[in-house]
Scaffold this motif. Structure first.
Motif, mmCIF file in Angstrom:
data_model
loop_
_atom_site.group_PDB
_atom_site.id
_atom_site.type_symbol
_atom_site.label_atom_id
_atom_site.label_comp_id
_atom_site.label_asym_id
_atom_site.label_seq_id
_atom_site.Cartn_x
_atom_site.Cartn_y
_atom_site.Cartn_z
ATOM 1 N N TYR A 33 1.294 11.765 5.055
ATOM 2 C CA TYR A 33 2.030 11.813 6.322
ATOM 3 C C TYR A 33 1.190 11.166 7.416
ATOM 4 N N TYR A 35 1.092 11.220 11.711
ATOM 5 C CA TYR A 35 1.573 11.833 12.943
ATOM 6 C C TYR A 35 0.853 11.177 14.125
ATOM 7 N N GLN A 37 -0.361 12.104 18.081
ATOM 8 C CA GLN A 37 -0.576 13.193 19.025
ATOM 9 C C GLN A 37 -1.070 12.616 20.343
ATOM 10 N N GLN A 41 -0.576 17.066 23.671
ATOM 11 C CA GLN A 41 0.781 17.260 23.183
ATOM 12 C C GLN A 41 0.797 17.675 21.718
ATOM 13 N N GLY A 42 1.981 17.893 21.194
ATOM 14 C CA GLY A 42 2.145 18.265 19.795
ATOM 15 C C GLY A 42 2.087 17.072 18.875
ATOM 16 N N LEU A 43 2.346 17.330 17.617
ATOM 17 C CA LEU A 43 2.303 16.280 16.602
ATOM 18 C C LEU A 43 3.690 15.672 16.446
ATOM 19 N N PHE A 45 5.987 13.373 14.339
ATOM 20 C CA PHE A 45 6.103 12.814 12.996
ATOM 21 C C PHE A 45 6.408 11.324 13.066
ATOM 22 N N TYR A 48 6.430 9.332 6.310
ATOM 23 C CA TYR A 48 6.069 10.206 5.194
ATOM 24 C C TYR A 48 6.266 9.451 3.893
ATOM 25 N N ASP A 56 9.950 7.951 4.133
ATOM 26 C CA ASP A 56 10.789 8.411 5.233
ATOM 27 C C ASP A 56 10.196 7.848 6.518
ATOM 28 N N SER A 58 11.727 7.731 9.467
ATOM 29 C CA SER A 58 12.599 8.122 10.570
ATOM 30 C C SER A 58 11.865 8.392 11.875
ATOM 31 N N VAL A 89 -3.951 9.983 19.598
ATOM 32 C CA VAL A 89 -4.673 10.243 18.349
ATOM 33 C C VAL A 89 -3.673 10.154 17.209
ATOM 34 N N LEU A 91 -3.000 11.006 13.440
ATOM 35 C CA LEU A 91 -3.473 11.906 12.401
ATOM 36 C C LEU A 91 -2.778 11.603 11.084
ATOM 37 N N GLN A 104 -0.774 21.111 4.270
ATOM 38 C CA GLN A 104 -1.301 19.771 4.408
ATOM 39 C C GLN A 104 -2.791 19.850 4.720
ATOM 40 N N TYR B 37 -0.952 26.390 12.233
ATOM 41 C CA TYR B 37 -2.200 25.639 12.224
ATOM 42 C C TYR B 37 -2.899 25.837 13.561
ATOM 43 N N PHE B 91 -0.220 25.396 16.364
ATOM 44 C CA PHE B 91 1.020 24.707 16.020
ATOM 45 C C PHE B 91 1.753 25.458 14.919
ATOM 46 N N GLY B 105 5.958 22.097 15.777
ATOM 47 C CA GLY B 105 6.308 22.403 17.154
ATOM 48 C C GLY B 105 5.352 21.694 18.093
ATOM 49 N N LYS B 106 5.602 21.820 19.397
ATOM 50 C CA LYS B 106 4.791 21.123 20.389
ATOM 51 C C LYS B 106 3.468 21.823 20.675
#
Lengths: 115, 114
Positions: A33, A35, A37, A41-43, A45, A48, A56, A58, A89, A91, A104, B37, B91, B105-106
Motif C-alpha cells: 500500500y 499512503y 500524509q 493530517q491523516g493517511l 490512501f 494498493y 487498486d 482509486s 510524507v 508512507l 500492516q 495505530y 489512527f 481515519g484522520k
C-alpha cells in the motif's frame, strides 16, 4: 533488516521536477500500500497492490501520480511535474494478503518537499 | 465505499488518568477487521490493538482496550493509566475481509499532561 524499507527518507526538489519514491516490502508480503500524509493530517490512501491482481488505483489524486510493482516485490511511486501541494510524507506498508486480521507493517516514510 | 471517522482531532488527558478515543465507520460488509495505530513524532506507525468483527469480545492489550459496538459501527479505544509515552497521533483503521483494502481515519492527536 526485516522491516519495510523506504528510500529516500527525505527528498527536496523543485516544482516541476519528477520524483521517484521506492518501497521494499517485507519478504513474502504480497499486499503493498501507498499512503500520503500531509502535515498533521491523516493517511490518505493512494494505491494498493495485491499479488498478481490489477492494483487498486482509486486513491491516486491525479494522472501525475503513478506506481508500479516489479516482480511482486519492490514498488516505485512516481510523481511527475511536482507541485507544492505534493509536499507530504509518503508512507508505504505491506501485509500478508489474505490474512485480513494481520496488521500492516509500515516503513518510516519519505518526506517530500517541493520548493 | 467504506469510511472511517474520528471526530476528535485533539484530546488531552492527565497522566495516570483514563482517556477514550472515538472511531466510527461505515460499511456494508460483514467480514472486516479494525485496528488502532499509534504514530509518535518519530513518524513510525505502531499497531496498538486489533479487533475481528466476528468476535463479540472486546480486544485488550495491557493498558489498551476497545469498546466494539458492531451494530452501532463504533470502535473506541480506551487508554488506562495514561503515560507520557502515550502522546502521539492515534489512527483508527478498517480492513476489508473481501479485498484487504485498508482505510484510515484522520487521526486524533493525544496530549498527556504531566
Amino acid at each position: 533488516g526485516a522491516g519495510v524499507s523506504q528510500s529516500p527518507s527525505n527528498k527536496v526538489t523543485e516544482k516541476g521536477k519528477d520524483v521517484e519514491l521506492r518501497c521494499d516490502p517485507i519478504s513474502g508480503h504480497t499486499a503493498l500500500y501507498w499512503y500520503r500524509q500531509s502535515l498533521g493530517q491523516g493517511l490518505e490512501f493512494l494505491i494498493y497492490f495485491q499479488g498478481n491482481s490489477a492494483p487498486d488505483k482509486s486513491g491516486l489524486p491525479s494522472d501525475r501520480f503513478s506506481a508500479e510493482r516489479t516482480g511482486g516485490s519492490v514498488s516505485t511511486l512516481t510523481i511527475q511535474r511536482t507541485q507544492q501541494e505534493d509536499s507530504a510524507v509518503y508512507l508505504c506498508a505491506s501485509s500478508i494478503q489474505g490474512l485480513s486480521n494481520q496488521p500492516q507493517h509500515f516503513g518510516d516514510g519519505t518526506r517530500l518537499s517541493i520548493l | 465505499a467504506q469510511t472511517v471517522t474520528q471526530s476528535q482531532p485533539e484530546m488531552s488527558v492527565q497522566e495516570a488518568e483514563t482517556v477514550t478515543l472515538s472511531c466510527t465507520y461505515d460499511t456494508s460488509e460483514s467480514d472486516y477487521y479494525l485496528f488502532w495505530y499509534k504514530q509518535p513524532p518519530s513518524r513510525q506507525m505502531i499497531l496498538v490493538i486489533r479487533q475481528e468483527a466476528y468476535k463479540q469480545q472486546n480486544a485488550t492489550e495491557n493498558r489498551f482496550s476497545v469498546n466494539f459496538q458492531k451494530a452501532a459501527k463504533s470502535f473506541s479505544l480506551k487508554i488506562s493509566d495514561s503515560q507520557l509515552g502515550d502522546a502521539a497521533m492515534y489512527f483508527c483503521a478498517y480492513r476489508s475481509g473481501k479485498d484487504d483494502k485498508i482505510i484510515f481515519g484522520k487521526g486524533t492527536r493525544l496530549h498527556i499532561l504531566p
